[in-house]
Design an enzyme around this catalytic site. Structure first.
Site, mmCIF file in Angstrom:
data_model
loop_
_atom_site.group_PDB
_atom_site.id
_atom_site.type_symbol
_atom_site.label_atom_id
_atom_site.label_comp_id
_atom_site.label_asym_id
_atom_site.label_seq_id
_atom_site.Cartn_x
_atom_site.Cartn_y
_atom_site.Cartn_z
ATOM 1 N N LYS A 1 0.874 -1.587 0.514
ATOM 2 C CA LYS A 1 -0.360 -0.262 0.215
ATOM 3 C C LYS A 1 0.767 1.701 -0.359
ATOM 4 O O LYS A 1 0.625 2.419 -0.845
ATOM 5 C CB LYS A 1 -0.531 -0.181 1.229
ATOM 6 C CG LYS A 1 -1.468 1.407 1.553
ATOM 7 C CD LYS A 1 -3.092 0.998 2.569
ATOM 8 C CE LYS A 1 -3.865 2.831 3.033
ATOM 9 N NZ LYS A 1 -4.321 2.391 3.848
ATOM 10 N N GLU B 1 10.523 -4.459 4.567
ATOM 11 C CA GLU B 1 10.598 -6.132 4.420
ATOM 12 C C GLU B 1 10.170 -5.895 3.120
ATOM 13 O O GLU B 1 10.862 -6.592 1.982
ATOM 14 C CB GLU B 1 9.339 -6.548 5.208
ATOM 15 C CG GLU B 1 9.727 -6.861 6.579
ATOM 16 C CD GLU B 1 9.481 -6.028 7.372
ATOM 17 O OE1 GLU B 1 8.707 -4.552 7.026
ATOM 18 O OE2 GLU B 1 9.331 -6.286 8.477
ATOM 19 N N GLY C 1 -4.599 -1.824 4.995
ATOM 20 C CA GLY C 1 -4.085 -3.049 4.564
ATOM 21 C C GLY C 1 -4.816 -4.271 4.430
ATOM 22 O O GLY C 1 -4.575 -5.027 3.615
ATOM 23 N N ARG C 2 -5.158 -4.726 5.827
ATOM 24 C CA ARG C 2 -5.854 -5.909 6.764
ATOM 25 C C ARG C 2 -6.836 -5.587 5.523
ATOM 26 O O ARG C 2 -7.545 -6.853 5.700
ATOM 27 C CB ARG C 2 -5.942 -5.632 7.807
ATOM 28 C CG ARG C 2 -6.641 -4.845 8.765
ATOM 29 C CD ARG C 2 -6.205 -5.150 9.850
ATOM 30 N NE ARG C 2 -6.227 -3.639 10.975
ATOM 31 C CZ ARG C 2 -5.351 -2.457 11.115
ATOM 32 N NH1 ARG C 2 -4.380 -2.490 10.216
ATOM 33 N NH2 ARG C 2 -6.247 -1.772 11.644
ATOM 34 N N GLU D 1 -4.665 -6.461 14.936
ATOM 35 C CA GLU D 1 -3.544 -5.148 14.235
ATOM 36 C C GLU D 1 -4.753 -3.912 14.577
ATOM 37 O O GLU D 1 -4.683 -2.786 15.256
ATOM 38 C CB GLU D 1 -3.583 -5.156 12.782
ATOM 39 C CG GLU D 1 -2.805 -3.984 12.612
ATOM 40 C CD GLU D 1 -2.276 -4.549 11.495
ATOM 41 O OE1 GLU D 1 -0.716 -4.885 11.571
ATOM 42 O OE2 GLU D 1 -2.620 -4.065 10.713
ATOM 43 N N HIS E 1 -4.493 -33.581 17.499
ATOM 44 C CA HIS E 1 -3.187 -34.164 18.307
ATOM 45 C C HIS E 1 -2.458 -33.049 18.723
ATOM 46 O O HIS E 1 -1.293 -33.782 18.946
ATOM 47 C CB HIS E 1 -3.416 -35.076 17.329
ATOM 48 C CG HIS E 1 -3.944 -35.626 16.525
ATOM 49 N ND1 HIS E 1 -4.575 -37.065 17.319
ATOM 50 C CD2 HIS E 1 -5.424 -36.006 16.131
ATOM 51 C CE1 HIS E 1 -5.146 -37.967 16.938
ATOM 52 N NE2 HIS E 1 -6.107 -37.089 15.698
ATOM 53 N N LYS F 1 9.142 -0.726 14.639
ATOM 54 C CA LYS F 1 10.258 -0.873 12.813
ATOM 55 C C LYS F 1 11.483 0.844 12.853
ATOM 56 O O LYS F 1 12.587 0.530 12.804
ATOM 57 C CB LYS F 1 8.767 -0.173 12.436
ATOM 58 C CG LYS F 1 8.027 -1.144 11.083
ATOM 59 C CD LYS F 1 6.923 -0.515 10.661
ATOM 60 C CE LYS F 1 6.235 -0.656 10.140
ATOM 61 N NZ LYS F 1 4.850 -0.161 9.557
HETATM 62 O O1 F6P Z 1 3.050 -2.654 9.599
HETATM 63 C C1 F6P Z 1 2.054 -2.856 9.530
HETATM 64 C C2 F6P Z 1 1.171 -2.731 8.575
HETATM 65 O O2 F6P Z 1 0.807 -1.212 8.067
HETATM 66 C C3 F6P Z 1 0.318 -3.556 7.646
HETATM 67 O O3 F6P Z 1 -1.114 -2.716 8.733
HETATM 68 C C4 F6P Z 1 0.127 -3.149 6.476
HETATM 69 O O4 F6P Z 1 -0.699 -4.233 5.591
HETATM 70 C C5 F6P Z 1 1.156 -4.138 6.389
HETATM 71 O O5 F6P Z 1 1.989 -3.391 7.033
HETATM 72 C C6 F6P Z 1 2.590 -3.930 4.919
HETATM 73 O O6 F6P Z 1 2.312 -2.748 4.828
HETATM 74 P P1 F6P Z 1 2.200 -2.068 2.754
HETATM 75 O O7 F6P Z 1 0.751 -3.088 2.314
HETATM 76 O O8 F6P Z 1 2.379 -0.550 3.058
HETATM 77 O O9 F6P Z 1 3.593 -2.471 2.700
#
Ligand code: F6P
Length: 533
Positions: A194, A200, A252-253, A338, A369, A497
């Site tokens: 987003k 990452e 995002g979620r 979240e 199990h 972060k």
């Molecule tokens: O660090 C949390 C977050 O902001 C989430 O809310 C989001 O889904 C994820 O990181 C990834 O964010 P992006 O889509 O901006 O890479």
């Protein structure tokens, strides 16, 4: 109202709710939405408790909040944003206004672009340097990974497009493991972010770019971006024709329904993806129109509030008896924790009650199990949420599916009924006697009286998956409103972060650990001694 609920629980907490569960209760303590049934009869909620919960709900102003959400008001107050993931599945529901502007033409236009691109990839009109695309690698994390990864797995029986892989972790083991399975010449890389700043994702995207550049001349041509940040996707070198944008009013979620769902659309095809959207839209309409008592998301939220905030059961196990939903618990961990894992209410004051629960789980029967021992005999009560389909997709193995269903129903029954000391004695009376019989029997007692809900549906089709996810989204919304939480921000992810950014040069040995706490400095020292820097 909270006081009344706590008092009511104190009054009823020791009774055995099994005695209440007759056919009338099964009808009265269940909700139907479309093809789905939610049964919450196997809980200690009675008429009075439910009435109090409904009063709590009414008093929270949820009806007005729901209207505000669907109308595009900026209910995400700490970020000043509307919350309109529902617009992404509003296929024929008319205009949706944000700041007086109808957003639907843009939503439908992006959907049409995605459909055309997905069809081109699936049908070989869009190719890589080596020909037809065989593999799609979605690079994203959190909401840009969990939704599509969960849904691609869930809809595996409908998957007739190229193979889909998901890379999320910055741990190089993740991307290296995926890229080893792919041929760069026939791989499409989707960078899903987003913000297009998540460290990452951007690190993995650059790794994928370098990997592709070793054998593909025009690497950019095999990259797609899904983002709200058009300027950043351009800086990364992705042509605007392969950028699928969305607005900041999609959290995002909550973003699986739009561009972030592109990998799913490529996997199952545009038509099945539309069916998925229609399922979610049907749940939206149900949520908007059903009375609270008949409203599945609202009742699921109230049952959760009863268990977490009223009874004090701090975790909830999500147990899909549907192996296709293997990633659902992980997906729900982000969606629920979240969203509602916050310590202050909308106005900045400390929450009066506990925040949302810890959500965890695994598919049945695997969990049986592993951790069900604790669920049945541990000292903590863990409310369980079972999901089960009447039919699987392996028609020739339906008898195996029947065994799965029997296991699911048996677990909720066992949690409720338990086994008394007398029953336990009878079980082992032929093997032991006297004090040893007593001792052995006590190990075989199940206290029972443990609550669960069951969500049942005919089959995990794209429509039903859409309904299930939308059900959980609205449940989170209702729970957030009742608790006074802003379910749509996530400030709690920031501190880690920031500290990681500051620690990177320390780990690399470019900066000293001076000023760090003793534990962190010692751990850096240990890892450096063993080769991290
Ligand atoms: O660090 C949390 C977050 O902001 C989430 O809310 C989001 O889904 C994820 O990181 C990834 O964010 P992006 O889509 O901006 O890479």
């Amino acid at each position: 109202m909270w006081n009344d609920l706590h008092k009511h629980f104190a009054k009823v907490k020791d009774r055995r709710f099994e005695a209440m569960v007759d056919a009338d209760r099964a009808a009265a303590f269940s909700v139907q939405a479309g093809d789905m049934r939610l049964d919450y009869a196997k809980t200690n909620i009675d008429e009075t408790g439910r009435e109090l919960l409904l009063q709590l709900l009414d008093g929270s102003g949820v009806a007005a909040k729901r209207a505000a959400m669907f109308a595009g008001a900026p209910i995400n107050e700490t970020e000043g944003r509307a919350v309109l993931h529902t617009a992404l599945r509003n296929l024929d529901g008319g205009p949706v206004l944000v700041d007086g502007q109808d957003v639907m033409p843009g939503v439908l236009d992006t959907l049409a672009r995605m459909e055309s691109f997905a069809a081109d990839v699936r049908e070989g009109r869009f190719t890589g340097q080596g020909g037809k695309i065989t593999d799609v690698v979605n690079i994203g994390i959190g909401g840009s990974d969990l939704g599509p990864a969960m849904a691609v797995k869930a809809l595996a029986p409908y998957h007739d497009g190229p193979r889909c892989h998901f890379v999320s972790n910055v741990d190089p083991a993740d991307i290296a493991g995926v890229l080893r399975q792919c041929d760069p010449a026939t791989t499409l890389v989707i960078v899903a972010s987003k913000t297009f700043t998540t460290i990452e994702t951007m690190t993995n995207a650059r790794t994928a770019q370098a990997w592709m550049g070793q054998s593909v001349t025009d690497t950019g041509a095999q990259f797609v971006a899904l983002s709200t940040a058009a300027d950043k996707t351009a800086d990364f070198g992705i042509d605007p024709s392969r950028v699928f944008g969305f607005a900041d009013w999609v959290g995002g979620r909550y973003s699986l329904w739009g561009p972030i769902g592109l990998s799913l659309m490529i996997a199952i095809g545009p038509q099945a993806f539309r069916a998925f959207l229609r399922g979610a839209q049907a749940m939206d309409m149900h949520f908007k129109s059903a009375s609270w008592l008949e409203n599945m998301p609202a009742m699921l939220a109230l049952v959760g509030i009863w268990h977490n905030q009223v009874c004090g059961y701090t975790t909830r196990a999500v147990l899909p008896y549907d192996n296709l939903l293997v990633r659902l618990p992980a997906y729900l961990q982000q969606l629920e924790m979240e969203s509602n894992g916050k310590g202050v209410s909308m106005d900045g004051a400390d929450l009066a009650e506990q925040s949302g629960p810890v959500v965890w789980g695994e598919p049945g029967t695997n969990g049986q199990h592993a951790f069900y021992q604790l669920i049945h005999q541990g000292t903590r009560v863990v409310p369980c949420e079972f999901l089960v389909a009447a039919r699987g997709h392996e028609d020739d193995l339906h008898h195996q599916h029947q065994l799965l269903v029997a296991n699911c129903l048996a677990q909720s029954e066992a949690l409720m009924r338990g086994r008394t000391l007398d029953e336990a004695r009878a079980k082992v009376a032929d093997k032991f006697e006297g004090a040893e019989l007593e001792r052995q029997a006590r190990h075989r007692v199940f206290k029972g009286n443990r609550p669960s809900v069951t969500i049942a549906y005919p089959q995990l089709t794209p429509e039903v998956l859409g309904q299930i996810i939308a059900l959980y989204e609205h449940r989170v919304f209702v729970e957030g409103v009742v608790l006074g939480i802003n379910s749509f921000d996530q400030w709690g992810v920031e501190l880690g972060k920031e500290l990681a950014t500051a620690l990177q040069p320390v780990v690399e040995g470019k900066k000293s650990a001076e000023g760090k706490d003793g534990s962190t400095a010692a751990l850096v020292g240990f890892l450096q001694k063993h080769g991290v820097s």
